[in-house]
Design a protein around this motif. Structure first.
Motif, PDB file in Angstrom:
ATOM      1  N   MET A  12     -38.295  -5.846  23.572  1.00  0.00           N
ATOM      2  CA  MET A  12     -38.541  -6.379  24.916  1.00  0.00           C
ATOM      3  C   MET A  12     -39.355  -7.668  24.896  1.00  0.00           C
ATOM      4  O   MET A  12     -40.310  -7.834  25.662  1.00  0.00           O
ATOM      5  CB  MET A  12     -39.239  -5.351  25.801  1.00  0.00           C
ATOM      6  N   GLY A  13     -39.002  -8.558  24.025  1.00  0.00           N
ATOM      7  CA  GLY A  13     -39.686  -9.852  23.970  1.00  0.00           C
ATOM      8  C   GLY A  13     -41.145  -9.737  23.558  1.00  0.00           C
ATOM      9  O   GLY A  13     -41.966 -10.552  23.960  1.00  0.00           O
ATOM     10  N   GLY A  14     -41.466  -8.736  22.763  1.00  0.00           N
ATOM     11  CA  GLY A  14     -42.839  -8.546  22.314  1.00  0.00           C
ATOM     12  C   GLY A  14     -43.647  -7.593  23.179  1.00  0.00           C
ATOM     13  O   GLY A  14     -44.790  -7.278  22.862  1.00  0.00           O
ATOM     14  N   TYR A  15     -43.071  -7.138  24.274  1.00  0.00           N
ATOM     15  CA  TYR A  15     -43.766  -6.227  25.187  1.00  0.00           C
ATOM     16  C   TYR A  15     -43.213  -4.807  25.117  1.00  0.00           C
ATOM     17  O   TYR A  15     -43.509  -3.975  25.974  1.00  0.00           O
ATOM     18  CB  TYR A  15     -43.666  -6.726  26.634  1.00  0.00           C
ATOM     19  N   GLY A  16     -42.450  -4.528  24.098  1.00  0.00           N
ATOM     20  CA  GLY A  16     -41.799  -3.223  23.969  1.00  0.00           C
ATOM     21  C   GLY A  16     -42.759  -2.052  23.959  1.00  0.00           C
ATOM     22  O   GLY A  16     -42.491  -1.009  24.549  1.00  0.00           O
ATOM     23  N   VAL A  17     -43.909  -2.213  23.301  1.00  0.00           N
ATOM     24  CA  VAL A  17     -44.887  -1.120  23.243  1.00  0.00           C
ATOM     25  C   VAL A  17     -45.346  -0.762  24.650  1.00  0.00           C
ATOM     26  O   VAL A  17     -45.432   0.417  25.012  1.00  0.00           O
ATOM     27  CB  VAL A  17     -46.096  -1.521  22.368  1.00  0.00           C
ATOM     28  N   TRP A  20     -41.992   0.554  26.814  1.00  0.00           N
ATOM     29  CA  TRP A  20     -41.534   1.888  26.429  1.00  0.00           C
ATOM     30  C   TRP A  20     -42.652   2.921  26.533  1.00  0.00           C
ATOM     31  O   TRP A  20     -42.395   4.078  26.871  1.00  0.00           O
ATOM     32  CB  TRP A  20     -40.912   1.861  25.035  1.00  0.00           C
ATOM     33  N   GLY A  21     -43.873   2.515  26.275  1.00  0.00           N
ATOM     34  CA  GLY A  21     -44.993   3.432  26.469  1.00  0.00           C
ATOM     35  C   GLY A  21     -45.105   3.861  27.924  1.00  0.00           C
ATOM     36  O   GLY A  21     -45.279   5.045  28.230  1.00  0.00           O
ATOM     37  N   SER A  22     -44.994   2.902  28.824  1.00  0.00           N
ATOM     38  CA  SER A  22     -45.038   3.203  30.258  1.00  0.00           C
ATOM     39  C   SER A  22     -43.871   4.090  30.664  1.00  0.00           C
ATOM     40  O   SER A  22     -44.032   5.030  31.454  1.00  0.00           O
ATOM     41  CB  SER A  22     -44.992   1.914  31.077  1.00  0.00           C
ATOM     42  N   PHE A  23     -42.700   3.794  30.123  1.00  0.00           N
ATOM     43  CA  PHE A  23     -41.516   4.602  30.422  1.00  0.00           C
ATOM     44  C   PHE A  23     -41.736   6.056  30.014  1.00  0.00           C
ATOM     45  O   PHE A  23     -41.487   6.976  30.790  1.00  0.00           O
ATOM     46  CB  PHE A  23     -40.292   4.029  29.707  1.00  0.00           C
ATOM     47  N   TRP A  24     -42.216   6.275  28.799  1.00  0.00           N
ATOM     48  CA  TRP A  24     -42.387   7.645  28.299  1.00  0.00           C
ATOM     49  C   TRP A  24     -43.520   8.372  29.009  1.00  0.00           C
ATOM     50  O   TRP A  24     -43.431   9.578  29.251  1.00  0.00           O
ATOM     51  CB  TRP A  24     -42.571   7.664  26.785  1.00  0.00           C
ATOM     52  N   ILE A  25     -44.573   7.670  29.372  1.00  0.00           N
ATOM     53  CA  ILE A  25     -45.656   8.309  30.124  1.00  0.00           C
ATOM     54  C   ILE A  25     -45.150   8.732  31.504  1.00  0.00           C
ATOM     55  O   ILE A  25     -45.439   9.840  31.973  1.00  0.00           O
ATOM     56  CB  ILE A  25     -46.882   7.379  30.230  1.00  0.00           C
ATOM     57  N   CYS A  26     -44.373   7.882  32.133  1.00  0.00           N
ATOM     58  CA  CYS A  26     -43.799   8.213  33.437  1.00  0.00           C
ATOM     59  C   CYS A  26     -42.839   9.398  33.313  1.00  0.00           C
ATOM     60  O   CYS A  26     -42.886  10.332  34.122  1.00  0.00           O
ATOM     61  CB  CYS A  26     -43.077   6.998  34.013  1.00  0.00           C
ATOM     62  N   ALA A  27     -41.979   9.392  32.306  1.00  0.00           N
ATOM     63  CA  ALA A  27     -41.037  10.488  32.095  1.00  0.00           C
ATOM     64  C   ALA A  27     -41.779  11.797  31.838  1.00  0.00           C
ATOM     65  O   ALA A  27     -41.402  12.847  32.378  1.00  0.00           O
ATOM     66  CB  ALA A  27     -40.099  10.160  30.929  1.00  0.00           C
TER      67      ALA A  27
END
Length: 59
Positions: A12-17, A20-27
């Motif tokens: 994600m252009g260097g912002y993947g952590v 994806w971290g936000s995505f998994w915390i939300c999930a």
């Protein structure tokens, strides 16, 4: 945005952590909410059954 590979997509252009971290915390939060609601519903139904049984025995 157009990514040339899956690695670029996940980076994600260097912002993947962060992304994806936000995505998994939300999930995880949504899954936890679902489990808690299911558990609460089960407890409420059990309590209603007990109340209905008590009323039927009183009358």
């Amino acid at each position: 945005m157009a990514w040339q590979s899956w690695n670029e997509f996940f980076a994600m252009g260097g912002y993947g952590v962060y992304v994806w971290g936000s995505f998994w915390i939300c999930a995880a939060g949504l899954c936890l909410e679902w489990v808690l609601i299911k558990q609460h519903r089960k407890n409420v139904l059990k309590q209603l059954r007990r109340m209905a049984l008590a009323e039927s025995q009183d009358g």
